[in-house]
Each structure stands twice: as structure tokens, then as C-alpha cells.
Enzyme design. Sequence first.
Site: not given
Ligand SMILES: Cc1cc2c(cc1C)N(S(=O)(=O)O)[C@@H]1C(=O)NC(=O)N=C1N2C[C@H](O)[C@H](O)[C@H](O)COP(=O)(O)OP(=O)(O)OC[C@H]1O[C@@H](n2cnc3c(N)ncnc32)[C@H](O)[C@@H]1O
Ligand code: SF4
Lengths: 160, 160, 630, 630
Positions: A43
Amino acid sequence: MPTFVYMTRCDGCGECVDICPSDIMHIDKTLRRAYNIEPNMCWECYSCVKACPHHAIDVRGYADFAPLGHSVRVIRDEEKGTIAWRIKFRNGKKDMELLAPITTKPWGSATPDLAKVPAPSKEMRDSQLLFNEPKYIRMDDGGLHTLQSNGLEIKKGVQY
Amino acid sequence: MPTFVYMTRCDGCGECVDICPSDIMHIDKTLRRAYNIEPNMCWECYSCVKACPHHAIDVRGYADFAPLGHSVRVIRDEEKGTIAWRIKFRNGKKDMELLAPITTKPWGSATPDLAKVPAPSKEMRDSQLLFNEPKYIRMDDGGLHTLQSNGLEIKKGVQY
Amino acid sequence: MSYQTIIEDDIDILVVGAGLGGTGAAFEARYWGQDKKIVIAEKANIMRSGAVAQGLYAINCYMGTRFGENNPEDHVRYARIDLMGMVREDLLFDMARHVDSAVHNFEEWGLPIMRNEKKGSFLREGRWQIMIHGESYKPIVAEAAKKSADKVFNRICVTHLLMDESKENRVAGAVGFNVRTGNYHVFKSKTVICGAGGASNIFKPRSVGEGAGRVWYAPWSSGSAYGLMIQAGAKMTQMENRIVLARFKDGYGPVGAYFLHLKTYTQNAYGEEYESKWFPELQKMVGKEYLDPEVSHRTHRPIPTCLRNHAIISEVNAGRGPIHMVTMEAFQDPHLEEIGWHNFLGMTVGQAVLWAATDVDPKYENPELTTSEPYVMGSHATGCGAWVSGPEDVSPPEYFWGYNRMTTVEGLFGAGDAAGGTPHAFSSGSFTEGRLAAKAACKYIDDGKAAGIRVSDAQINRRKEEIYKPLETYSVYKNEVVAGSVNPNFINPRQGLDRLQKLMDEYCGGFGVNYMTNDKLLNIGLKKMFILGQDLEKVAASDIHELLRAWELKHRFLTSESVFQHTLFRKETRWPGYYYRGDAMKLDDENWHVLTVSRRDPKTGEYTMEKAPLYHLVGDVEKAPPESHH
Amino acid sequence: MSYQTIIEDDIDILVVGAGLGGTGAAFEARYWGQDKKIVIAEKANIMRSGAVAQGLYAINCYMGTRFGENNPEDHVRYARIDLMGMVREDLLFDMARHVDSAVHNFEEWGLPIMRNEKKGSFLREGRWQIMIHGESYKPIVAEAAKKSADKVFNRICVTHLLMDESKENRVAGAVGFNVRTGNYHVFKSKTVICGAGGASNIFKPRSVGEGAGRVWYAPWSSGSAYGLMIQAGAKMTQMENRIVLARFKDGYGPVGAYFLHLKTYTQNAYGEEYESKWFPELQKMVGKEYLDPEVSHRTHRPIPTCLRNHAIISEVNAGRGPIHMVTMEAFQDPHLEEIGWHNFLGMTVGQAVLWAATDVDPKYENPELTTSEPYVMGSHATGCGAWVSGPEDVSPPEYFWGYNRMTTVEGLFGAGDAAGGTPHAFSSGSFTEGRLAAKAACKYIDDGKAAGIRVSDAQINRRKEEIYKPLETYSVYKNEVVAGSVNPNFINPRQGLDRLQKLMDEYCGGFGVNYMTNDKLLNIGLKKMFILGQDLEKVAASDIHELLRAWELKHRFLTSESVFQHTLFRKETRWPGYYYRGDAMKLDDENWHVLTVSRRDPKTGEYTMEKAPLYHLVGDVEKAPPESHH
Ligand SMILES: Cc1cc2c(cc1C)N(S(=O)(=O)O)[C@@H]1C(=O)NC(=O)N=C1N2C[C@H](O)[C@H](O)[C@H](O)COP(=O)(O)OP(=O)(O)OC[C@H]1O[C@@H](n2cnc3c(N)ncnc32)[C@H](O)[C@@H]1O
Ligand code: SF4
Ligand SMILES: Cc1cc2c(cc1C)N(S(=O)(=O)O)[C@@H]1C(=O)NC(=O)N=C1N2C[C@H](O)[C@H](O)[C@H](O)COP(=O)(O)OP(=O)(O)OC[C@H]1O[C@@H](n2cnc3c(N)ncnc32)[C@H](O)[C@@H]1O
Ligand SMILES: Nc1ncnc2c1ncn2[C@@H]1O[C@H](COP(=O)(O)O)[C@@H](O)[C@H]1O
Ligand SMILES: Nc1ncnc2c1ncn2[C@@H]1O[C@H](COP(=O)(O)O)[C@@H](O)[C@H]1O
Ligand SMILES: Nc1ncnc2c1ncn2[C@@H]1O[C@H](COP(=O)(O)O)[C@@H](O)[C@H]1O
Ligand code: SF4
Ligand code: SF4
Ligand code: SF4
Ligand code: NA
């Protein structure tokens, strides 16, 4: 902009392996150095770049839309609490340095240990409050907002 | 439906390598047997499948749209001048055998050696005729078709 | 870089790419040049190379003059209306008057052509198409070519044409490398007949991952015909006229036999006829001269292929997709069912595999159709290719410069996809064009036009260095990084191809943007192409196979750049259903009833565009329309 | 298969996935359960896991009640209109009334939040968004969670929830494997808070090859929140409500700060305002209640995100693309220019890389925008997720079953993307939901609801076998073929993902079909999904890393199937610009002013769909609209 690792800088410490959220920084068994095993799941989050103690990791824009010859490098410093970026354009016309704070406190010092704060009262438990509330919720309006406090009613069906 | 090679059937003869139009059947250096090095450049043309003397090559539909569990196999026989296909559906409900001729002549026997046919006359050279013409062109209408013979005129610009 | 240099000298006729056009050329050349040295340089193995590698189940261009079926001018009329007017009628007429002799030769050599038992004529699929058992079509014509050639060099990827240093703009042979040994091959030749074929994989495909191999035109169709000729400074024509195919979804199995012979037809997802609904509006866009469903209904005038596409695209966009081919009726007849399957086994086995894999039995289920990503070629319902001279007795002065099928580079000829303005040549017409080119090339030599050719070692060595540079790049930089496919100093051929395809799709009217483009998009795209061109200097190859891919990519790039330039030049929407110029959404006969001709300056890379006049040789209406042929 | 089984027993609160929701849950759980055993099982490393791994430059949900800015109900009204009415207003209100305390906690922990020097309040980006230096947002909240948790298990891919065998439909923990050691991990727990996040990579991306990693939502967002809960039989809501993002082309850099803070705006390729042109027709489609540009102009009512997309999509389809973001004005101010760049460095570094690579200096060139492939998540302008209980003091009976944020499976809670019907929660709202869930989970335990849970070894062993099957499949069959990635007995995870994405794109309204679908396409797609489901039994993994990908794929598959079912169920076009139902091209409040709720029977895999009533808690018009906030 998937990552790549400079051969001469990497010492195989594994910090990048430890941090990569995509599990794609792996140590090559023969070379005992790290590399990106799955660039199309990278990413370009820079987590590994920031974590590498030897600045051995760099990125080059995704080949399917980013031409060669640019550079975006970074130094993240938890002690100073800053992150420093340098962006160089492909055509050499732009070369930017940008600095931002990453924290306002000595790193890791300010998060509370909730096992040690006074336990919540029965009343609090029965309320809708969370930890540290009402501290930050505007209480002068009359406590945590509720339907009643805010003069609201919940109605079924189409309501514009 | 890129190809794959059954380990136990291939003897590394290289016929598939020799024929593949996409240059993707290669011999694995260690195993000394053939495999498809670049499935996403395989046209499922079956050239290698037809050429393999040991029927060691088979195909399975492209994973991005073809489910597993089907089979389309072939035997091409230059001596008999036929090609025999067998198509088995994934659900087992259809199992077809289809046979077609591949030539009407003993293989390779009927192509002429133009170095040995009578040389074309000066008149022929100056005409618009090709080898073996007018033999197959309808001459009873007055020779090779021309603008004149067909009452045509060539005009510039928009003409519907 | 320890590769040997192998020089083949004193060649009279060098055939570059022995597909249908190239085999026709090599075969025929021997007749007119019995003492001449004829050499084939082919990227793959001529027994299974080119678009016909897996066979064909139909020969789509056959007049049947012998059986009183059609006259060449009928076919010209057909191809012209199908291409919305934009064809070289001199070339088409010439091809059509000779094509039957090619087909009858094929039959003599053993190609099984089906017969109409009643009439004694060939079994017609449609008015122009005859049905064959063509699994071995390619090996059969290759045998003929092999007998005629002095030498066949298989597995030579030709990368560049050699240019004469004593006379500007005259060809002197070609160079390339052997895909097995890696050796450098130099072919010094008086003439070159370029039959290196059309281009798939230029626009982003609908398929992803593994399935990317399942393109309509073969994945090895690398646009080398265009790449080689453009690089040499030959003028090109109609390169904007890319084709989009209506095909069975995913497998890209052909539809011709289904439509014409099996009499299947299409309907939308809701079982409705949809095509006619789109025609009134479309008629406003293109004019009644090009779309008049009533006339088409009454006469043999076809609805142009692009306009049929337009109806599909529009119906799908309107939310009534998918379009289905109604096979359930025809397939109740076991004979027709068998033909339906044979049709694929003979030319697109993958479609049979797909139906077997997805349990689609067209007897009980109407399969889906789709419109493909665009392709750049010149022998199907599209006429991309080199601007070549026509035959002496047909062509007007603007179309004639001495030798039939000779490009604007002296001594360089084109056939099949390589020759522009001749759509609907298909396999048989391509072979025919090869024959015509071969005869003309012999004449060119006999006329002394190839005298005094000089090729310096400098030219030869410069090309050698250029050819192997991707291997060099790889070996210099690979160890800078630990492992993997990401390197800051180079891209590999696949990465470059991905970039090219995405760019073509988004800026030049691919499927991902509904075939839409405009001047702004094209100009942005051209800027990005320029930079991609620079990055292609840094393409790296880890082995000879990748070196092949690198050069295929470079040829595709040159082809694509030309498509961009042409598309930008023609400021109208001539072929709705192939692509749309959003900034000029109408066909514009007032300004664009012309052929587009380009030249890329080999020294500077700059493009010059011009309009060439359009000559017509037949009226719109057939004199005596023949009876129905099916 | 010599992997150890490691059992962690007696857990009270198991947090599965410690992203923003999960860290909020772990953090808060300690307060209400000071003696409870709190364990985190996280797929990656909580310091940089989830959607916020690279940071955020804005917190998009903050009321500012402390500064007199907004009331919770204002935000409910905002989220409701933005989602075309389809939200859980009880959950939204609840989240909104608590969210500020999360943000103020963050500040206390060291998160640099920018200040409006004049007002003393936080610096507003827009009415709801505040600007932060958020590169370390995730490590900061992770520190807090770590302090609260008894144990943090990083690199555990949770594959299944454990179910209680003494009481139907009650959760009992979770299982998974360690992505480093390969070991099998069993977590026996009284409650599970699922914070495993939303789903990227479900629909075919616009990017190809290497660039496929450059998705908007993180490529590791594997839909596990949905996969795990669906598998356990939890009811889901609004899964049809996938989101399409308008973003900077290719880099997918966010636009919020640009639009709201830098005051950039969009125009078509010809420099024209285009949005308003599409509104009259669109208004006919959705009704004046949902689109009234005049009212939006006068008041704070936003134009719904999907409808803004619709204008972009329509304009591009009309041939006047690309859409540009006009940055050239704002970027003349060096301060704003710097913010523009920082905005990317803080959350989407790739956009900065792309501009540097393509020499796009937004000071002198207006960059291109595009609409993305669809994503499935529940905290941005979309509300996919589990059907959860609301808070006691707000929710009507249909929305309340005892414990806040508890799903329809007892003891299983959801937060963030996992919880359905709560769009516009973003990072801060997700964290807040985690806190709410944690408090409720503690209460659930304290109320004795988790008593008598029983998990048999049989269940544990059955899951173990299931989990490692892809490794087994690989080792059994790999040697049947010589080498390479093609095997007749299995597919690898990438091949499966390619299939899934293509299928979702083509049949469920991806970018490749202009976001169009209909009942026919959906039904065909569901048939193909069924078969893909069978093939996923044959997915093979060559190592532990591929095993991770295999399980991510299975979770994505379950998520996708749910999206299909929901999309088929809601027979209207509720969100033009997100997707279109070609067979029902209007918003239909008469029949579809409801929330959609599904349940997949864990035993049979069959889906049941129902409509749930929609409750509104605020009128359409704000009582006293606050002043402009920027
Ligand atoms: C990617 C992204 C996200 C956002 C934005 C831009 C971009 C480019 N914008 S903007 O667009 O508006 O610009 C935002 C912003 O500026 N401001 C804001 O407040 N939120 C934004 N988001 C949104 C927020 O990030 C979002 O709402 C929250 O993070 C959601 O939280 P949550 O529902 O907890 O999801 P998570 O992705 O943070 O965490 C998930 C976790 O689960 C883990 N996981 C997943 N699968 C699993 C499995 N099988 N077993 C064990 N663990 C397992 C993951 O590793 C992670 O830790
Ligand atoms: S930690 Fe480094 S290799 Fe992994 S997704 Fe992020 S930039 Fe890519
Ligand atoms: C792929 C395909 C093609 C057709 C069809 C279906 C399908 C699925 N259909 S239907 O759709 O209507 O169903 C047709 C049909 O049924 N009937 C018909 O007559 N023609 C059809 N075509 C069209 C004909 O095939 C086409 O018109 C001719 O083949 C064109 O002939 P030509 O222009 O010679 O191209 P070629 O591909 O055959 O040969 C190119 C050769 O060049 C070689 N080559 C390429 N690059 C080279 C390099 N750098 N160096 C050296 N050699 C280098 C190639 O290896 C090849 O040998
Ligand atoms: N001005 C800068 N700003 C941010 N990072 C930098 C800067 N200069 C160098 N770096 C970082 O320092 C490390 C070593 O840089 P270099 O010596 O340029 O290879 C690299 O990882 C860069 O990320
Ligand atoms: N619907 C149609 N109407 C008329 N001709 C067609 C139709 N479909 C295909 N053809 C012709 O049939 C031949 C083979 O078609 P295809 O298989 O589509 O390449 C070509 O000559 C096409 O132009
Ligand atoms: N044009 C816009 N009008 C109103 N709000 C917007 C606009 N663009 C983005 N936003 C909001 O800004 C925040 C961040 O947006 P984005 O960066 O697009 O995810 C979200 O709350 C969006 O809803
Ligand atoms: S963190 Fe840096 S030095 Fe350590 S293994 Fe990774 S690339 Fe090598
Ligand atoms: S032709 Fe058959 S036996 Fe020979 S190398 Fe190829 S796969 Fe092996
Ligand atoms: S099927 Fe054709 S393209 Fe594929 S490996 Fe065999 S010969 Fe090559
Ligand atoms: Na949510």
C-alpha cells in the site's frame, strides 16, 4: 510505489518484517536480507520504511502508472517527535522538504493505565457515560446528550 | 485455460518448447521436464498439447473465470488426417466426442514446389496474374476482373 | 553479451513474420523469382505461428466467382459500408479478384473445405464466408511456404529493419535475435515483405491475472508489423480504426458461424430485441448513408459491425445486460449443435473449455456476449496498417507509386494486417496480399530498384547494442536490490505492458471508459506515452525470453503511439461502437471523408499527419444482387 | 501440519482486530472491567495495523460540542441525508454524543491536533472534520490499547469465531493461526468484540499489475469483520450500500481537505462546471427530498456523496472527462500548498509519490480525479455491517436487544466498520463504537450472560483441520505437475481473488460496467459465486503467508456473497453514483424506505432477507444552523 531494499544497506534485522501490515516484507533465506515478496499487495504505507534502522528501504511508484526517477524519502524520529519528508520530482524541478510533528508528548508517556484509575461507580455503570466523560462532553448544556435533553423523538417510517 | 504438464508423463523431449507460439513452454532445469512459465500469455491454442508425444500436457481453464473440474482433451493424428476431441463438463452432465478431418491429402504431400514449375512468361509477368491463375479465377467472364471488365470507375470524394 | 552475430547475406526477398500474409509471400515469391534467394525470419515456429496458430473454422473472404456467387466489387461495397466508408477500394478490389485462387490452392494442398452438396460449391457460412475443417490451416500453408523458401529461420524476433545507407528511405533487410540461442541475426536483403501481424494486448483487457492470455487476437500478436514499419519511417493509415469485437463472454469465441450459419440471434437480459431501438438516434449521429436499417433489411447491405456493437454497448449501459446469444433454438438440431462446438475447437478452443468449466450447455442456456477491449489490426472489420501502393491497373495516382503493396519506404512491402485500408481480407485475403507483394517485390528487384544497397557495420553494431540493452540493464542493476520485482532503475516488460494497457484504456478509449475519449484525454495520454517511451529505454530483461517480451513491448508501444496520433487527428466519431470522440460525437463527412496518413520521423520521433483523398470505385447499390447464399 | 495448538483460556473480552474500533474497545474495556481478562488477537502488528496504518491527516467525525459547534443530532441529520436516508439514527446519535471525548483523549495522549488560533477550538477542515498531524495516530491509540490489554497477540489471523455448544447462537471465542509460526491459536472468551475492519479488493480495481496494491482502503482490509460474523450467523444490514470514492486518479489521495479546507473545486476537461447540469434529471430519479440543490445552497444540507459521484460519472461518460480538481488557485498560497502535500504524506503517501513521479505540480496543473472501484465498509459515507443493538436510552424496540453494539449473536459485538448503519463514524467514531461495545460487553458478563459456555475439542479440532486444509491441498497435489502456477486440482489465493473481483465487477456493479447491475446479472453472479465457493474448498497455500491470503480470500468471499444478496433484495436505485439497478432506476421510498437485514444460515449457507423499519430521530431542518465553521 512498492518497496524495495538496497542490498548494501540491509542487515536483515527484521524490523520491517515485524511491522508490515501486509505481511510482505520477508527475509530472503539465502541473502539473509529483506525484500518485498508481493508488491501488488503493498500500500506504500511506508511503515517499513519508517521502521528500518538503516534506511535500507525505499519505494518506487507502481510501475503501471508511475514513471521511474522520482523519490519520496522520510525520517521519522520518535525522540524528536517529528517526521521529515523529502519529495523529489522526476523532472528535477521540484524538491520539497516537509516536516511535521508526530506527537506532542514524550513518546508513549501520556496514555493512561486504566487498571489504576479509580473504578467507575455503580451510577456511572448504569449511565451512558464512558471513561473520562463527562470531562470532555459539554455538560453545561445539561449532561450527556439524550433524546430528552435535546428535545428529540424517534419516529418510524418516511420522515423528511 | 493455461497448460500444465503432468510430472509422470513428460520425458523432456522438448516438442512443446519447439512449437509454442508464445515461447512459454520451457524445460525446468532441475526436473528436466517442461512447464508453462507464463500462464497469462497462454492462448490455450493447444499447439503444445497436440504436439506432445506423451499426452503429458493438459489445460485447466483460466482461474479468473473457469471453475475447476472440466476437461477438454485432444488427439491429433497426421497419419489418419484427423483430430479427435473429448469435452467433459464440470458437472459431469455432458461428455462429448468430436472428430474432424485435418487434411484431405497424405500429410505434406500436396504442396507444389514452385522452383520446379514452368517459369512464368513475360506476358504473365506484365499482367496482374498470380501463380495458378487464371486456373481458379472465373475466366469465362473475360479474364481477370479489372475496372474495365467490370464496368467500374474510380471517383474521388464522398460517393454513396 | 557473448552472443554471436550471424549474418545472412544476399537475400532477395526477406519475409519478416510468416503468418498468413508471410506464407503467401514466401510461397508466391518462388514462382516469380525462381532463382531468387527467399528467406523467412519468424518469431515463433512457422508451423504454428501467428493468428491462425490454432486453426480457423471458416475462411471469411471468398468470392466464389467460380460458382457465380460474387464479383470483387460486391465485396468492396460490403467492406466499405462495414467500415463506414473508410477503405482503400483499389486494394480491396485487387485482393478480392485474386482471393479465390488462394482458396482453391489451399484446397488442392489438402485443406478440408466443406461443400454444399446440392450446389457443388463451397459451403457458405454467410455471403463471404465458407466453412472449413481448419485445425491444420496454418501447418498446411506453412508447408507451402517452406517449400518455396531457401531458408526458414524460426524463433527469430525481428526487432528492426535495416536501412540502406546509400539511398535515403530504402530498406536493406532486418535484424533480430534468436529466442533460443540469443544470437544476433542480421538479414541483408534487397526487399522485405513485412507480415509480422496485428496487435493484441495494447488496450487493457477485460480479463485479469491468468486470464489475460485469453485475448481475442493471439497474445503473441505484438504489433510488430506496425512497430517495425513505423520505426523505419513508413507512412501509416487508419491507425485510429481499432476494432472492438462482439464475442462470447470471457472465452472470446467467434460469433460469425453462429450468426450466419446457425442463425442464432441476440437479445437483452429480458429476452427483448434491443438493436433496432438504438438505430434512430444512431442514424442521426452517422447519417442515413451509413445506417438505413430499412435498406439493409431489403438488400444485402450489412449493418456496419461497429454500429451493431454500439447497440450492444448502449443496451448494456442502459442496465439491460447481459446480451445473450440465443442458441437454444438452433442447438436443438444435433447437426447444428455439433457445428457450434466444432467451430470453437477449430479456432478458439478456450471457449469450449470455458463452457465445459461453467456448465454452459448452449442447448439449454443462451450464453452471454460481451464487447471486447479494442485491437489494432488490419484484416478483420478494421483497416489499420501501412500506407501501401495499389496495383497499376486500378489505383489512382495518389494510391500508386510503382509496386503493389509497397509501403512508402522503398523495397518494404506489407501484407495482411501490415497493409492498411484493407479490412475484411481475413486469412485468405492476407495470404493473397502476401502473394501480390511477393510478385511486386520480384519486379522491384528485376527493375533494378535494389541496386547499390549499402549497410555499414556501424548500423549493424548500433542495432546489436540496442537489442541487448535490456539484458545489460538487468545485469547492471539487479543486485542493487535484495530480490523481487521492484527496482528503482528499471521496469520489466510486464510492468511496462501493464502501464501501456492502462494508459491506452483510460486515455485512448478502452473498455474501461466505455470506448470514450476526446482531445483532452488524448493529449494527456500522449504526454504520458512520451514518458513511458523514456522508461522503455530502461526496460530490463532477466533472460532471452524476457528480451522477447521487451521487444514485443516496444513494438506495441510504437503501434499505440500511432493509434493515439491518428485518433487525435480524426476529429469526428466515425465508428460509434469502436470508439467515441466525446468532443465530436458525429460522423462528419464534410471534413473527414478522407483517409488519415501519418509518418513518424525516425530521427526525431515527431509525427506528421495528413489527410489522403478517398476514392470510390463502386456505387452504393448492387447491380444485380445475387440470391441468398446460405 | 506439525503446528502446535496454543490455547488462551478464560478470556473475558477478546478483541478481534485492533484497528480504530478494536483499540477503542481494548482501551475502554479495562475501565469497566478492571479485573477482567482482556486479550487482543490481531492479524498484523497493532502499532501499524488497519486502515490507519500510515496515519490520517484529519479526524472526520468531531462535533465540537465543547466549543459550541454542533450537536449530535446535527451529525445524524448530516449522515442521514448523505446516505439517502438509510442509517441507524440511534447508533449515530449515540456515537456522536460520545465521539468528542475520544478525540480529546487522543489529544491528551499526544496526538497533534491543529488549533484555530483565533477561536481556540480545533482547526476545522469542514463542519465535521478537524485537522491533525496524524502520522502516528495509529501507534498512539495502539499504545493506549496495549496498556489496557492483558495480552496482545500480534500476527494472528483469526479465521473463525468459536460458538458455544451449550446455548445456541452464543459466541465463545475465536480461532486462528499465527502468520509467523504457523501455530494454531484458540481463544476461549466470554465475549468477542469484532473490529476486524472493512473490505478492499472485493471489486476489480482500476489498477492493474503491481498497482493493484494502491487501493483506496488498505489492501489488508480483508472484510474479516464481515466474514467472521456472517459465518457465525450474525445478521447483517445495508451490505448493498458499497461506496465509490471520488479520488485523485491513480494515487487515490483523499479529497476532503482539498474541497473543504483548501477550497479547491472540480471542473470538466473543458474547464466547465458540470455538476449542476446533471441535477435536474437526477432529482427526478431520487426525489426532491434527497436532492434539492437550492436548499443545499441555502443551508448546511450537503449534496449526498453518491449524487456528487453520479455527476462525475455522467460527465465522464458524456465524453467530457477527465474531471480536474482545480488546485492552481489555492496552491498559489504557499501555506495551503504545504497543507495540500502534508495531507497526503499523513495518510496516502502514494499520491505524493505519484505526483512526484508524473511531475504533476498542482500549483501549475489541475490534477485528475476519478471514481474508484467500490468498497465495502461501514464508517465512511457508507454503512455496511452487522445489525447491532443500539443504546437503551435511544433505540426503539426493533433496534434494541439489551447490549449496545451487540450483534444478533449473543456476546458478539461489533465496532467501526463491523457495525452496520453507522456511516460517517470514521476513525474517531469507530474508536468510540469500540468503547461503547466494551462497556456493554463488560455489562453482559457482569449480568451473567456468559455463564456456562462450553466449547468441545471436536469444535476446536474441526476448525484446525479446516484452517490448514489449503496447506494440505498444496502438498498433496503440487507434485502432480512439473512446475508453475497452473494445477488442475487447486487454485491459489491470487487466482481466487482475481475470479472474485472480476465477478463482482461484472455482475455486481463494479467500475468496469459503470456501476450498473440488475436482477438478471445479480442472479447469474450468484450462481457463479456458488461455484467459486466450491472452488475455494480447493484453494491451496504453498506457505503460511499464502495461508493468510487464503483466509483473507474466504472472508472476502463471504462479504461479497452478502453484498450480492443485499443488492438483489433492494429493488431500487437508492444511491446513484454508488451503483445502479438497471431494472429499477429510481429511488422508491414507498417500498424501500427500510433497512435491509440478512442472515446466512451457518449450517446450510442459505440466506434469509428481511426489511427492518427505519426510525428517524430528527427533522430535516436544523433548528439553529450554526455559523460557518471554516
Ligand atoms: C484508508 C483510509 C481510511 C480513512 C481515510 C482515508 C484512508 C485512505 N479518511 S478519508 O478518506 O476521509 O480521507 C479518513 C480521515 O481522513 N479521517 C478519519 O477519521 N477517517 C478516515 N478513514 C477511515 C478510518 O480509517 C476508518 O473509519 C477506521 O479505521 C475504521 O476502523 P475499524 O473498523 O476498526 O477498521 P481498521 O481497519 O482500522 O481495523 C481493522 C483491524 O482488524 C485487523 N484484522 C483484519 N482482519 C483480521 C483477522 N482475520 N484477524 C485478526 N485481525 C484482523 C486489522 O489488521 C486491523 O488492525
Ligand atoms: S509496510 Fe512497507 S512493504 Fe508493507 S505495505 Fe507498507 S510500504 Fe509496503
Ligand atoms: C485470432 C483470430 C483470427 C481470425 C479469426 C478468429 C480468431 C480468433 N476469425 S473470426 O474472428 O472472423 O472468426 C477468422 C476466420 O474465421 N476466418 C478468417 O479467414 N480469418 C479470421 N481471422 C483473421 C486472420 O487470422 C487474420 O486476418 C490473418 O491471420 C492475418 O494474417 P497476417 O497479417 O499475416 O498475421 P498473422 O498473425 O497470421 O502472422 C503474423 C506473423 O508474424 C510473426 N511475427 C510477429 N512479430 C514478429 C517479429 N517481431 N519477428 C518475426 N516474426 C514476427 C508471427 O509469429 C506470425 O507468424
Ligand atoms: N531531507 C530529508 N527528509 C527526509 N528524509 C530524508 C531526507 N534526507 C534523507 N532522508 C532519509 O534518510 C535516509 C538516508 O538517505 P540518503 O542518504 O539520501 O539515502 C533515507 O531513508 C531517507 O528516507
Ligand atoms: N451479425 C452479423 N451480421 C453479418 N455478418 C456478421 C455478423 N456477425 C459476424 N459476421 C461476419 O462473419 C464473419 C466472422 O465473424 P466473427 O466471427 O464475428 O469474426 C465476419 O466476416 C463478420 O463480419
Ligand atoms: N465536496 C464535498 N462536500 C462536502 N463534504 C465533503 C466533500 N468532499 C469530502 N467531503 C467530506 O470530507 C471528509 C473527508 O472526505 P474524503 O477525503 O473525500 O474522504 C468526509 O467527511 C467527506 O464526507
Ligand atoms: S528493517 Fe531494514 S535493515 Fe532490517 S531487515 Fe528490514 S530492510 Fe533490512
Ligand atoms: S512435448 Fe510433452 S513430453 Fe515433450 S517436453 Fe513437452 S510436455 Fe514433456
Ligand atoms: S496452449 Fe498454446 S500458448 Fe499455451 S503453452 Fe501450449 S502452445 Fe503455448
Ligand atoms: Na459502522
